[in-house]
Design a protein around this motif. Structure first.
Motif, short mmCIF file in Angstrom:
data_model
loop_
_atom_site.label_atom_id
_atom_site.label_comp_id
_atom_site.label_asym_id
_atom_site.label_seq_id
_atom_site.Cartn_x
_atom_site.Cartn_y
_atom_site.Cartn_z
N ALA A 140 59.47 41.78 -11.23
CA ALA A 140 58.56 40.64 -11.32
C ALA A 140 58.01 40.24 -9.95
N ILE A 141 58.87 40.22 -8.93
CA ILE A 141 58.43 39.84 -7.59
C ILE A 141 57.42 40.84 -7.05
N SER A 142 57.69 42.14 -7.24
CA SER A 142 56.75 43.15 -6.74
C SER A 142 55.39 43.02 -7.43
N LEU A 143 55.40 42.68 -8.72
CA LEU A 143 54.14 42.50 -9.45
C LEU A 143 53.34 41.33 -8.86
N ILE A 144 53.99 40.20 -8.67
CA ILE A 144 53.31 39.02 -8.15
C ILE A 144 52.74 39.27 -6.76
N VAL A 145 53.55 39.90 -5.90
CA VAL A 145 53.11 40.16 -4.53
C VAL A 145 51.97 41.16 -4.52
N ASP A 146 52.05 42.21 -5.32
CA ASP A 146 50.98 43.22 -5.35
C ASP A 146 49.68 42.64 -5.88
N TYR A 177 56.07 46.27 -18.83
CA TYR A 177 56.38 46.70 -17.47
C TYR A 177 57.78 46.24 -17.05
N ILE A 178 58.15 45.03 -17.42
CA ILE A 178 59.45 44.49 -16.99
C ILE A 178 60.59 44.99 -17.87
N VAL A 179 60.39 45.11 -19.19
CA VAL A 179 61.52 45.36 -20.10
C VAL A 179 61.59 46.80 -20.60
N PHE A 180 60.72 47.69 -20.18
CA PHE A 180 60.73 49.09 -20.64
C PHE A 180 62.15 49.64 -20.54
N PHE A 181 62.76 49.96 -21.68
CA PHE A 181 64.21 50.13 -21.72
C PHE A 181 64.77 51.27 -20.87
N PRO A 182 64.08 52.38 -20.61
CA PRO A 182 64.69 53.40 -19.74
C PRO A 182 65.05 52.89 -18.36
#
Length: 496
Positions: A140-146, A177-182
């Motif tokens: 989540a942090i990388s998404l917000i910063v990007d 993007y956040i919860v993709f189980f693999p």
């Protein structure tokens, strides 16, 4: 739910054929995304359904934060103060969310007595640790910063910036993007710019089955045959201070080497499984390990071990702190801080901070020593260079191996007892630890020798990777997985 559990195999067997139903147009993408979200929810909440509430709150909040940042960046005046305010507040809340559930118990240990009642202290320390919280918070942090830095594609910005009813679609993309189980509970850590653009309709003929087969067979082999069998022996390292102090040096070193091989096989194997599963559903996840025990320094080790975490720490912590752009002293301080925080990220105990601190000290020392002697080293004749590399490998391997003690031991007293037994214990040659180290640890050695061949003699490695040889090797791996699995164990990094 574990990748090596029967329940997961059933979930996969049900999800995969439904995922590739022959639907037309945009319905295929919507169906596949919805099915993956449902499968990921089942996978994550199998044992503790309440954890879905935390995961859902994280997804909803971060979707709102991203949408607001994009909205303010799109406005005619592009108000930078509001955009930065959303950035700072959302990153801060994500970190607070992580700190409350993961570090509240640790922080109470440094609060002076009397400031918190014993009942409150006990209640705080008993807060359960949500599985995978470190990984999905970092996502989540990388998404917000990007998004704030505008380093994501225009397609990703358009998808996540929808308003009105379009917010449902944006929430779906961000949630997947956040919860993709693999990669949900153990990585690899995926950057938004490398994942969200992949969210589109997937076709069965596009699956890279050769890569899937290689990743899954090798991953399950490392996890089930190597790591789980080694774990049955390395558990002896946690039997208590008195027993450790009475053990002999051969026994202790055999067990320590075995644990170094175990943690690699466990984590690298799980990462390969995750990458293979991602490919089955049409998503490419980043490589996470590159034969780390070939490293000639701690610096090189962190370029080969847990690559996705190293890249995250570099891009979102080391570089913002100034990296190596503000002089040698600041560079050494930044290395120390990044590794200290990276160590604390690995677990909510001070021993992990110590592990990170020691790695940071070694990184700083290496940077000082190797840079000051770079010219001499490069001009060394070939035999001297080989000898030098041999000494450097011995140093790097044993530095990493001894520092693994902080991962395994419950406290510093047990680490002290280990070294007491190493220096004063009775000399003996235990059969089982040595046998396990030779058989199961030998697999890790052979795996790295293959990596060395690929790096130094790539043409020969290509010739040796004949389809018949590879097929026979995979058949042997499957046979050993089925006939000699270790006792099923959870993934080491689940606690992080």
């Amino acid at each position: 739910m574990l990748f090596n559990s029967f329940q997961f195999l059933v979930l996969l067997a049900v999800t995969l054929p439904l995922y590739y139903l022959p639907l037309a147009g945009d319905r295929r993408r919507v169906w596949q995304m919805s099915l993956l979200l449902a499968a990921s929810a089942i996978f994550y909440a199998w044992e503790i359904p309440q954890l879905l509430i935390l995961l859902g709150v994280s997804c909803a909040f971060n979707a709102l934060a991203v949408e607001r940042i994009l909205f303010h960046q799109r406005t005619e005046n592009d108000n930078p103060s509001l955009t930065k305010r959303w950035l700072v507040s959302s990153v801060t809340l994500n970190l607070a969310f992580l700190a409350f559930f993961k570090y509240a118990g640790v922080l109470t240990s440094v609060v002076p007595a009397g400031w918190i009642s014993p009942e409150a202290r006990h209640s705080i320390r008993s807060i359960p640790l949500p599985i995978g919280i470190s990984f999905y918070t970092f996502h989540a942090i990388s998404l917000i910063v990007d998004v704030y830095r505008r380093t994501v594609s225009e397609e990703t910005r358009r998808r996540l910036g929808h308003q009105g009813y379009g917010r449902v679609s944006a929430l779906g993309d961000l949630s997947l993007y956040i919860v993709f189980f693999p990669q949900l509970v153990a990585g690899p850590i995926v950057k938004a710019r490398n994942f969200i653009d992949q969210i589109r309709a997937k076709m069965w003929p596009d699956i890279e089955w050769k890569s899937v087969r290689r990743c899954l067979i090798t991953g399950y082999f490392l996890k089930i045959f190597v790591a789980d069998n080694l774990a049955e022996q390395t558990a002896m390292l946690t039997i208590g201070k008195e027993s450790l102090a009475a053990s002999g040096p051969v026994n202790l070193m055999a067990l320590l080497y075995a644990y170094g091989f175990q943690i690699f096989a466990d984590f690298a194997g799980y990462s390969l499984i995750a990458i293979g599963l991602g490919l089955m559903f049409g998503y490419r996840l980043p490589e996470n390990f590159n034969f780390p025990y070939l490293s000639l320094s701690i610096t090189e080790f962190w370029r080969r071990w847990h690559l996705s975490l190293s890249a995250w720490l570099r891009d979102y912590l080391y570089i913002p702190l100034g990296g190596n752009r503000k002089g040698s002293g600041r560079t050494y301080l930044n290395l120390f801080l990044v590794m200290f925080l990276g160590g604390l990220w690995h677990g909510a105990e001070w021993k992990f901070a110590l592990w990170g601190t020691l790695h940071g000290v070694l990184l700083a020392l290496e940077r000082f020593i190797f840079r000051s002697r770079a010219g001499d080293l490069c001009s060394s004749p070939s035999p001297l260079r080989l000898l030098r590399d041999g000494f450097r490998w011995v140093y790097a391997f044993h530095a990493v191996t001894f520092l693994w003690l902080t991962f395994l031991m419950p406290d510093l007293a047990n680490i002290g007892a280990f070294f007491d037994g190493l220096t004063h214990g009775k000399l003996s040659f235990p059969g089982q630890p040595l046998f396990a180290l030779f058989i199961y640890g030998g697999v890790v050695v052979l795996y790295h020798l293959w990596g060395l061949l690929r790096e130094t003699r790539p043409a020969l490695a290509v010739k040796m990777a004949h389809p018949l040889v590879e097929g026979a090797l995979h058949g042997l791996m499957i046979f050993l997985i089925l006939t000699n699995p270790g006792a099923p164990r959870g993934f080491i990094y689940f606690q992080f």
